[in-house]
Design an enzyme around this catalytic site. Sequence first.
Site, PDB file in Angstrom:
ATOM      1  N   ARG A  41       0.855  -1.190   0.000  1.00 25.01           N
ATOM      2  CA  ARG A  41       0.000   0.000   0.000  1.00 25.01           C
ATOM      3  C   ARG A  41       0.887   1.234   0.000  1.00 25.01           C
ATOM      4  NH1 ARG A  41      -4.332   0.873   4.717  1.00 25.01           N
ATOM      5  NH2 ARG A  41      -2.621   1.868   5.820  1.00 25.01           N
ATOM      6  N   SER A 110     -12.289  -4.629   1.339  1.00 25.11           N
ATOM      7  CA  SER A 110     -12.499  -4.018   2.644  1.00 25.11           C
ATOM      8  C   SER A 110     -13.989  -3.829   2.906  1.00 25.11           C
ATOM      9  CB  SER A 110     -11.805  -2.652   2.716  1.00 25.11           C
ATOM     10  OG  SER A 110     -10.411  -2.785   2.644  1.00 25.11           O
ATOM     11  N   LYS A 139      -4.409   5.602   8.240  1.00 28.05           N
ATOM     12  CA  LYS A 139      -5.484   5.746   7.254  1.00 28.05           C
ATOM     13  C   LYS A 139      -6.439   6.806   7.772  1.00 28.05           C
ATOM     14  CE  LYS A 139      -8.821   2.904   4.640  1.00 28.05           C
ATOM     15  NZ  LYS A 139      -8.613   3.551   3.356  1.00 28.05           N
TER      16      LYS A 139
END
Length: 209
Positions: A41, A110, A139
């Site tokens: 990521r 997700s 996040k």
Amino acid sequence: MIPRDHLRLYLVTDPGLCRARGVVETVAQAVAAGVTMVQLRDKEASTPQRVALARALKAALRGTGVPLVVNDDLDAAIAAEADGAHIGQGDVSARAARARLGSDKILGLSCETPETVQAADAGLVDYLGLGPVFGTATKADHKAPIGFDGLARLVALTGLPTVAIGGLKAQHHAQVLASGADGSAVVSAICGQPDIATATRRFFEEVQP
């Protein structure tokens, strides 16, 4: 679906936290100490940059049996021949992602709510990332934390393999598993830690009988 034990300790990379030793070296040390799956990521990178990093990670993971998925970038996942991709609710649809990836690649999704968990199609998706269990600085746009009770409720709604995410540390791992999830997805609990191997092994020590 994928083998549930692949999700037991799922490392999500963060280039900022990994800056001291680099993403590839961080991942190599973590996998040697027991990490079972890796998600690349990097929200700031371009697709070509993600392709290059994914290829470097694939080389580092060769022979380990640990899968590599790329977050939110199907083009990079395909170009780098990663093991699959992970998408969120606001990204491309699972159906479109599966069509592009093909049937032999891993696709993770997700989910933050009962509705999204129940809507996940086991014919398209291999596993679900559930959370956030806690708030997390890695996040910024995450939904409200669901806690372990919320995690257990989401797990109970699906037959798919599941991995919990969101502010998880080693001391939470046993409770994650007790909630029914197959594993913990972690970022800062491993990335950026002074001793990657020790930080990784701590998760397994927490669940020793």
